[in-house]
Design a protein around this motif. Structure first.
Motif, PDB file in Angstrom:
ATOM      1  N   GLU A  70      21.739  89.645   2.973  1.00 30.45           N
ATOM      2  CA  GLU A  70      22.284  90.750   2.185  1.00 30.45           C
ATOM      3  C   GLU A  70      21.849  92.112   2.711  1.00 30.45           C
ATOM      4  O   GLU A  70      22.137  93.132   2.102  1.00 30.45           O
ATOM      5  N   GLU A 212      32.581  89.027   7.892  1.00 38.31           N
ATOM      6  CA  GLU A 212      31.528  88.460   7.042  1.00 38.31           C
ATOM      7  C   GLU A 212      31.231  89.377   5.869  1.00 38.31           C
ATOM      8  O   GLU A 212      30.989  88.909   4.752  1.00 38.31           O
ATOM      9  N   ARG A 214      33.340  91.505   4.461  1.00 29.99           N
ATOM     10  CA  ARG A 214      34.447  91.395   3.502  1.00 29.99           C
ATOM     11  C   ARG A 214      34.343  90.096   2.696  1.00 29.99           C
ATOM     12  O   ARG A 214      34.602  90.083   1.491  1.00 29.99           O
ATOM     13  N   LYS A 215      33.958  89.020   3.394  1.00 27.38           N
ATOM     14  CA  LYS A 215      33.811  87.725   2.733  1.00 27.38           C
ATOM     15  C   LYS A 215      32.725  87.788   1.662  1.00 27.38           C
ATOM     16  O   LYS A 215      32.909  87.288   0.546  1.00 27.38           O
ATOM     17  N   LEU A 216      31.598  88.431   2.008  1.00 23.12           N
ATOM     18  CA  LEU A 216      30.497  88.559   1.055  1.00 23.12           C
ATOM     19  C   LEU A 216      30.897  89.453  -0.113  1.00 23.12           C
ATOM     20  O   LEU A 216      30.558  89.183  -1.262  1.00 23.12           O
ATOM     21  N   LYS A 218      33.906  89.886  -1.309  1.00 17.07           N
ATOM     22  CA  LYS A 218      34.806  89.130  -2.167  1.00 17.07           C
ATOM     23  C   LYS A 218      34.019  88.140  -3.024  1.00 17.07           C
ATOM     24  O   LYS A 218      34.337  87.933  -4.199  1.00 17.07           O
ATOM     25  N   LYS A 219      33.002  87.534  -2.390  1.00 12.14           N
ATOM     26  CA  LYS A 219      32.174  86.571  -3.108  1.00 12.14           C
ATOM     27  C   LYS A 219      31.439  87.250  -4.261  1.00 12.14           C
ATOM     28  O   LYS A 219      31.371  86.727  -5.374  1.00 12.14           O
ATOM     29  N   LYS A 220      30.899  88.446  -3.985  1.00 11.67           N
ATOM     30  CA  LYS A 220      30.190  89.200  -5.020  1.00 11.67           C
ATOM     31  C   LYS A 220      31.149  89.641  -6.126  1.00 11.67           C
ATOM     32  O   LYS A 220      30.821  89.603  -7.307  1.00 11.67           O
ATOM     33  N   GLU A 221      32.344  90.063  -5.695  1.00 12.06           N
ATOM     34  CA  GLU A 221      33.350  90.505  -6.659  1.00 12.06           C
ATOM     35  C   GLU A 221      33.753  89.352  -7.577  1.00 12.06           C
ATOM     36  O   GLU A 221      33.894  89.522  -8.793  1.00 12.06           O
ATOM     37  N   LYS A 222      33.929  88.178  -6.989  1.00  9.47           N
ATOM     38  CA  LYS A 222      34.289  86.988  -7.759  1.00  9.47           C
ATOM     39  C   LYS A 222      33.168  86.629  -8.738  1.00  9.47           C
ATOM     40  O   LYS A 222      33.428  86.271  -9.894  1.00  9.47           O
ATOM     41  N   LYS A 223      31.935  86.760  -8.253  1.00  5.38           N
ATOM     42  CA  LYS A 223      30.767  86.445  -9.089  1.00  5.38           C
ATOM     43  C   LYS A 223      30.679  87.421 -10.251  1.00  5.38           C
ATOM     44  O   LYS A 223      30.397  87.028 -11.397  1.00  5.38           O
ATOM     45  N   LYS A 226      33.257  86.639 -12.858  1.00  8.04           N
ATOM     46  CA  LYS A 226      32.850  85.503 -13.682  1.00  8.04           C
ATOM     47  C   LYS A 226      31.845  85.938 -14.747  1.00  8.04           C
ATOM     48  O   LYS A 226      31.915  85.511 -15.900  1.00  8.04           O
TER      49      LYS A 226
END
Length: 286
Positions: A70, A212, A214-216, A218-223, A226
């Protein structure tokens, strides 16, 4: 060597080789038997799928985002072969009246190379000419031929051995000399190719790091979505419970009021004598 092992104790914890080309593990497999067993056990080679292994040794906040962590700090990169800069190589010379200045640079590489030049006069003007003569050429070839100019920059890619000649011609001026600031640099094809390869790798690494990131993201945004959804559901659940409680209280209150309205009034008990006297007339004979 054994002497090095005895006098220089090993303090390394682990060595990670990541993003290695496909051939590297095979080459390492050939030479690893010559490495000390203690050191060999600490060397780990990964072409891909190394993120989880790195996180076992390095904290996620310390590990760079490029390698699955991170940490967004920019990593130092290899800048490649030191290329000469035309502006950094600038020199100044005076060209007298009725005179000229010739600057000759040679290419001794059979594969050729790249010439770059730049010049500038602070004031006035001068004639400028660039010529190339290959090793097999009888006469030079004129590349640039301009009159009365104050500045110029350009380049020429040579395909073999030869000489590049630049001429600053001030013969048309009878009284005035000219101060010419100029630079001519040459880089071989091998150096240019090495630099191009490094730039391509850097560009590829930059794109991979961006992907990577952007992927992270998106992952944080999804988290986060939720978490927000969960909080909203919990809040709605609390609201629903509150509504149910109020409805229940209102029903109980309504039921209680209804019971009070249907309840018979209490029977008033009176003295029996009074009841008799008031209920039956008394007959008296005189």
């Amino acid at each position: 060597s054994q002497q090095d092992e005895q006098n220089y104790p090993e303090i390394v914890n682990a060595v990670f080789v990541v993003n290695s080309p496909w051939v590297f593990p095979y080459l390492y497999g050939l030479v690893k038997h010559f490495i000390d067993p203690n050191t060999r056990e600490k060397v780990r080679v990964y072409s891909s799928g190394y993120e989880k292994e790195l996180l076992k040794e390095i904290d996620v906040k310390t590990l760079n985002i490029k390698y699955g962590g991170e940490n967004n700090e920019e990593l130092p990169t290899v800048r490649g072969v030191k290329m000469k800069n035309r502006e950094e190589e600038m020199t100044s010379k005076n060209v007298a009246a009725r005179d000229s200045l010739e600057v000759v640079n040679a290419c001794e590489d059979k594969k050729g190379g790249k010439f770059e030049w730049v010049f500038k006069l602070d004031d006035l003007d001068i004639d400028f000419k660039v010529e190339w003569k290959g090793a097999k050429d009888k006469n030079p070839k004129t590349l640039i031929d301009e009159s009365r100019i104050t500045e110029h920059s350009g380049e020429y890619v040579a395909k073999g051995i030869g000489e590049l000649k630049i001429t600053f011609n001030n013969t048309y001026s009878y009284l005035t000399s000219k101060d010419v600031n100029y630079a001519v640099i040459y880089n071989s094809m091998e150096k240019l190719k090495a630099q191009a390869d490094i730039e391509r790798r850097q560009e590829k690494q930059a794109k991979k790091a961006e992907k990577e990131a952007r992927k992270l993201a998106k992952k944080k945004e999804k988290k986060n979505k939720k978490k927000k959804k969960k909080k909203k559901q919990e809040k709605e659940a609390v609201g629903d419970e509150e509504k149910k409680r109020k409805i229940h209280e209102e029903k109980e209150e309504a039921t209680s009021e209804g019971k009070k309205q249907h309840q018979l009034p209490p029977i008033r008990r009176e003295n029996s004598e009074e009841v008799l006297s008031s209920s039956f007339p008394v007959w008296m004979t005189i």
